[in-house]
Design a protein around this motif. Structure first.
Motif, PDB file in Angstrom:
ATOM      1  N   PHE A 146       0.826  -1.207   0.000  1.00 36.90           N
ATOM      2  CA  PHE A 146       0.000   0.000   0.000  1.00 36.90           C
ATOM      3  C   PHE A 146       0.864   1.262   0.000  1.00 36.90           C
ATOM      4  O   PHE A 146       0.613   2.204  -0.749  1.00 36.90           O
ATOM      5  CB  PHE A 146      -0.926  -0.016   1.224  1.00 36.90           C
ATOM      6  N   ILE A 147       1.924   1.275   0.820  1.00 35.24           N
ATOM      7  CA  ILE A 147       2.769   2.468   0.893  1.00 35.24           C
ATOM      8  C   ILE A 147       3.459   2.733  -0.441  1.00 35.24           C
ATOM      9  O   ILE A 147       3.467   3.859  -0.942  1.00 35.24           O
ATOM     10  CB  ILE A 147       3.799   2.327   2.031  1.00 35.24           C
ATOM     11  N   GLU A 192       0.931   4.049  -3.006  1.00 33.27           N
ATOM     12  CA  GLU A 192       0.517   5.443  -2.833  1.00 33.27           C
ATOM     13  C   GLU A 192       1.661   6.413  -3.107  1.00 33.27           C
ATOM     14  O   GLU A 192       1.442   7.491  -3.640  1.00 33.27           O
ATOM     15  CB  GLU A 192      -0.030   5.657  -1.418  1.00 33.27           C
ATOM     16  N   VAL A 199       0.711   9.209  -5.742  1.00 35.52           N
ATOM     17  CA  VAL A 199       0.610  10.623  -5.386  1.00 35.52           C
ATOM     18  C   VAL A 199       1.589  11.451  -6.215  1.00 35.52           C
ATOM     19  O   VAL A 199       1.245  12.523  -6.712  1.00 35.52           O
ATOM     20  CB  VAL A 199       0.843  10.814  -3.870  1.00 35.52           C
ATOM     21  N   TYR A 217       0.048  11.800  -9.685  1.00 37.63           N
ATOM     22  CA  TYR A 217      -1.065  12.765  -9.751  1.00 37.63           C
ATOM     23  C   TYR A 217      -0.506  14.168  -9.988  1.00 37.63           C
ATOM     24  O   TYR A 217      -1.010  14.918 -10.815  1.00 37.63           O
ATOM     25  CB  TYR A 217      -1.875  12.805  -8.448  1.00 37.63           C
ATOM     26  N   ALA A 243      -7.769   7.706  -6.367  1.00 39.06           N
ATOM     27  CA  ALA A 243      -8.060   7.603  -4.936  1.00 39.06           C
ATOM     28  C   ALA A 243      -9.225   6.641  -4.710  1.00 39.06           C
ATOM     29  O   ALA A 243      -9.229   5.850  -3.767  1.00 39.06           O
ATOM     30  CB  ALA A 243      -8.377   8.981  -4.367  1.00 39.06           C
ATOM     31  N   SER A 253      -7.890   3.188  -5.029  1.00 41.84           N
ATOM     32  CA  SER A 253      -7.056   2.708  -3.922  1.00 41.84           C
ATOM     33  C   SER A 253      -7.905   2.427  -2.696  1.00 41.84           C
ATOM     34  O   SER A 253      -7.521   1.604  -1.858  1.00 41.84           O
ATOM     35  CB  SER A 253      -5.877   3.629  -3.619  1.00 41.84           C
ATOM     36  N   ILE A 277     -14.680   9.736  -0.908  1.00 44.40           N
ATOM     37  CA  ILE A 277     -13.509   8.852  -0.923  1.00 44.40           C
ATOM     38  C   ILE A 277     -12.915   8.750   0.478  1.00 44.40           C
ATOM     39  O   ILE A 277     -12.534   7.668   0.936  1.00 44.40           O
ATOM     40  CB  ILE A 277     -12.482   9.361  -1.944  1.00 44.40           C
ATOM     41  N   GLU A 316      -2.701  12.635   0.419  1.00 36.93           N
ATOM     42  CA  GLU A 316      -3.582  12.677  -0.744  1.00 36.93           C
ATOM     43  C   GLU A 316      -4.478  13.903  -0.704  1.00 36.93           C
ATOM     44  O   GLU A 316      -4.745  14.508  -1.740  1.00 36.93           O
ATOM     45  CB  GLU A 316      -4.434  11.410  -0.784  1.00 36.93           C
ATOM     46  N   ILE A 372      -4.933  19.968  -6.722  1.00 40.68           N
ATOM     47  CA  ILE A 372      -5.353  19.644  -8.096  1.00 40.68           C
ATOM     48  C   ILE A 372      -6.739  20.220  -8.376  1.00 40.68           C
ATOM     49  O   ILE A 372      -6.997  20.786  -9.446  1.00 40.68           O
ATOM     50  CB  ILE A 372      -5.325  18.115  -8.308  1.00 40.68           C
TER      51      ILE A 372
END
Lengths: 480, 100
Positions: free
Chosen positions: A127-128, A131, A135, A138, A162, A165, B35, B72, B79
């Motif tokens: 998971f780490i 992400e 990120v 993005y 997101a 995930s 989310i 995030e 964004i």
């Protein structure tokens, strides 16, 4: 600290340390050659990851694998990163993107995320890494923030990323609930197929990874994001993000759920056929080059997924890893040509109609050759790398009894020939000998080196695939 | 045992609500909140399971999920801001140039 911990930590540590040094030096205006720093970071990390090649153990009390599989996947990720850095050198400004050091740093940190992912032996670590990679990407997608397309692409990628995930996480939670452990090797030993919670968990994990590698029906973001992002970022996304996600996905399915293939085979088979067919059919009707390449990359994810159905002695895992190598080479080549040919013009965000390439073969012979080799390889023409990759995948699928799937994939290859050859026809036979718009400046050495390397690589790994195949076999053996 | 099941069901309900919100709502900020709701339902599930098994890895996971969600959120709001500057709207129906 035992020696395995050191081996596991070194590639990552070096990559992040050099990246942080770059940031620090830039603060004082001392980081003069970002490209050199970035390339040496990739190279050093690769050298250190090679030390794990002949080992098959775990480090950090079982949190990460120290094995040949990590080495091979790290090699692909770092090579893709280095090629993307070469491609973006001097070209980000032309793409009206930020030209500060952030871009290089984000690319390198995303690569570090990829390295964490492919080495992960524990759900938290997966998971780490996932992400850290996501990120950074993005932000990179939206790096040309004055461009509407770039902002839209970033927004779509972020929201859907997101969202997916969250599904990945819920899948992890259910798998943990079903097995009581987060170590993927233990999940493989504990998990039985009669466990409904575990099956739902696997389904959600496939959803999460399917989004990252853009399998149909989780692919809707791909064309928009690939088109909206600056082309150097698109290249990085198409190559590095996909390789890292596929590598982790393969390890997870192999190690954790390899003992219960009959329970997810049907799902993967369906995704595989859908992805190939929808990707190719949608690519047929695209007029934008970037969208066409985006759909083609979706179709290729479908081909690579075939290997998941032939794990073990049939050689599917090996074939998938080799296909990732071939796919990376041809994708860097095709997106690289689009990058160089459209840089500085309006064609790079949206108006990149395929006719904007007409005459490219004559005005820029080097780009013409690179594009030709890459298109033929993507279409699966012998003796290029794409052909060998498909050959291995098809024979693995047939070995494990999926003859129908191999036939569908072969038919898909024939369909894809049409839209790949259309690019060549436009480049060489449109009757034009010069580009219809102001041609870009003389080619810089960095993208030229990158494009030359991948073209030579596409031919080389097609003719001499048997030279690198033993390394991939060692890697898959280390999976257990 | 029964208590854990209640938490798992609550987690599943929250997750479904979040998913529906993402699919139905058109305002990107609200989608983003949905989310976050999904992530928190995962956290709840993890903590309940961790308690059930009597070991800590589920609870450790929650810390990482919270840290990543914060990162995030920082990136995501930036964004959304960029999109707003270009489109003067944060609705998904307005931020829609690319198609084909």
């Amino acid at each position: 600290m035992n020696p395995n911990d050191v081996l596991a930590a070194l590639p990552l540590g070096v990559l992040t340390a050099v990246t942080m040094t770059m940031l620090l030096l830039d603060l004082f205006g001392l980081c003069t050659s970002r490209l050199l720093w970035g390339l040496s970071a990739c190279f050093l990390a690769w050298v250190f990851s090679c030390t794990q090649f002949y080992i098959s153990e775990v480090g950090f009390s079982g949190l990460v694998f120290v094995d040949g599989y990590t080495t091979v996947l790290s090699t692909l990720i770092l090579a893709g990163t280095a090629l993307s850095l070469l491609l973006s050198h001097k070209y980000l400004g032309l793409q009206r993107a930020q030209t500060s050091i952030d871009v290089d740093v984000l690319i390198l940190l995303a690569a570090a995320g990829g390295l964490v992912m492919v080495a992960a032996a524990h759900l938290i670590v997966i998971f780490i890494g996932f992400e850290l990679l996501s990120v950074c990407v993005y932000v990179l997608t939206g790096i040309a923030r004055k461009e509407r397309a770039s902002a839209e692409g970033a927004l779509k990628y972020f929201l859907l990323g997101a969202f997916s995930s969250a599904f990945l996480l819920y899948g992890m939670a259910l798998v943990y609930g079903a097995t009581g452990t987060m170590f993927i090797e233990e999940i493989g030993q504990v998990g039985g197929p009669d466990n409904v919670l575990l099956l739902i968990g696997i389904g959600l994990l496939i959803f999460g990874f399917g989004f990252k590698v853009s399998l149909v029906p989780f692919h809707l973001w791909t064309p928009d994001v690939y088109q909206g992002a600056p082309v150097s970022v698109t290249t990085f996304m198409a190559v590095v993000v996909k390789t890292a996600a596929f590598g982790t996905f393969l390890r997870l399915m192999y190690v954790a759920f390899g003992g219960m293939t009959e329970w997810w085979e049907g799902l993967i088979w369906t995704l595989c056929v859908l992805t190939m067919t929808v990707g190719n059919l949608a690519a047929l009707r695209q007029s934008s080059v970037k969208r066409m390449l985006a759909y083609s990359s979706i179709a290729h994810a479908g081909y690579a997924l075939m290997g998941f159905l032939a794990l073990g002695p049939a050689g599917g895992a090996e074939a998938t890893v080799f296909y990732l190598l071939a796919y990376g080479l041809m994708t860097v080549a095709s997106f690289g040509v689009v990058l160089v040919a459209t840089a500085g013009s309006d064609a790079q965000y949206g108006n990149d109609d395929i006719s904007s390439l007409s005459g490219l073969g004559f005005s820029h012979p080097f780009l013409g050759v690179v594009m030709t080799v890459s298109m033929l390889s993507l279409a699966g023409m012998p003796p290029l790398a794409g052909f060998m990759g498909k050959l291995y995948l098809f024979s693995a699928a047939i070995n494990s009894g999926f003859v129908g799937l191999a036939v569908i994939a072969a038919l898909n290859s024939v369909v894809s020939l049409y839209y790949y050859l259309r690019v060549l026809v436009v480049m060489y036979f449109s009757g034009e000998r010069t580009l219809s718009w102001a041609p870009p400046r003389g080619l810089e050495w960095a993208p030229k080196a990158s494009l030359g390397l991948v073209t030579v690589g596409t031919v080389f790994f097609g003719l001499f695939s048997y030279l690198c195949y033993p390394a991939i076999e060692v890697a898959i053996k280390s999976l257990g | 045992m029964e208590v854990t099941q209640f938490y798992l069901v609550l987690g599943a309900v929250l997750f479904t609500l979040g998913t529906l919100g993402v699919l139905i709502r058109r305002n990107t900020i609200v989608i983003f909140m949905c989310i976050e709701l999904m992530l928190n339902s995962v956290n709840l599930t993890m903590v309940a399971l961790s308690r059930q098994f009597g070991e800590v890895s589920g609870q450790v996971f929650v810390f990482f999920v919270m840290a990543v969600a914060a990162a995030e959120a920082a990136v995501g709001l930036a964004i959304i801001m960029t999109a707003f500057r270009n489109y003067h709207s944060v609705r998904t129906t307005d931020v829609h140039d690319l198609a084909g």
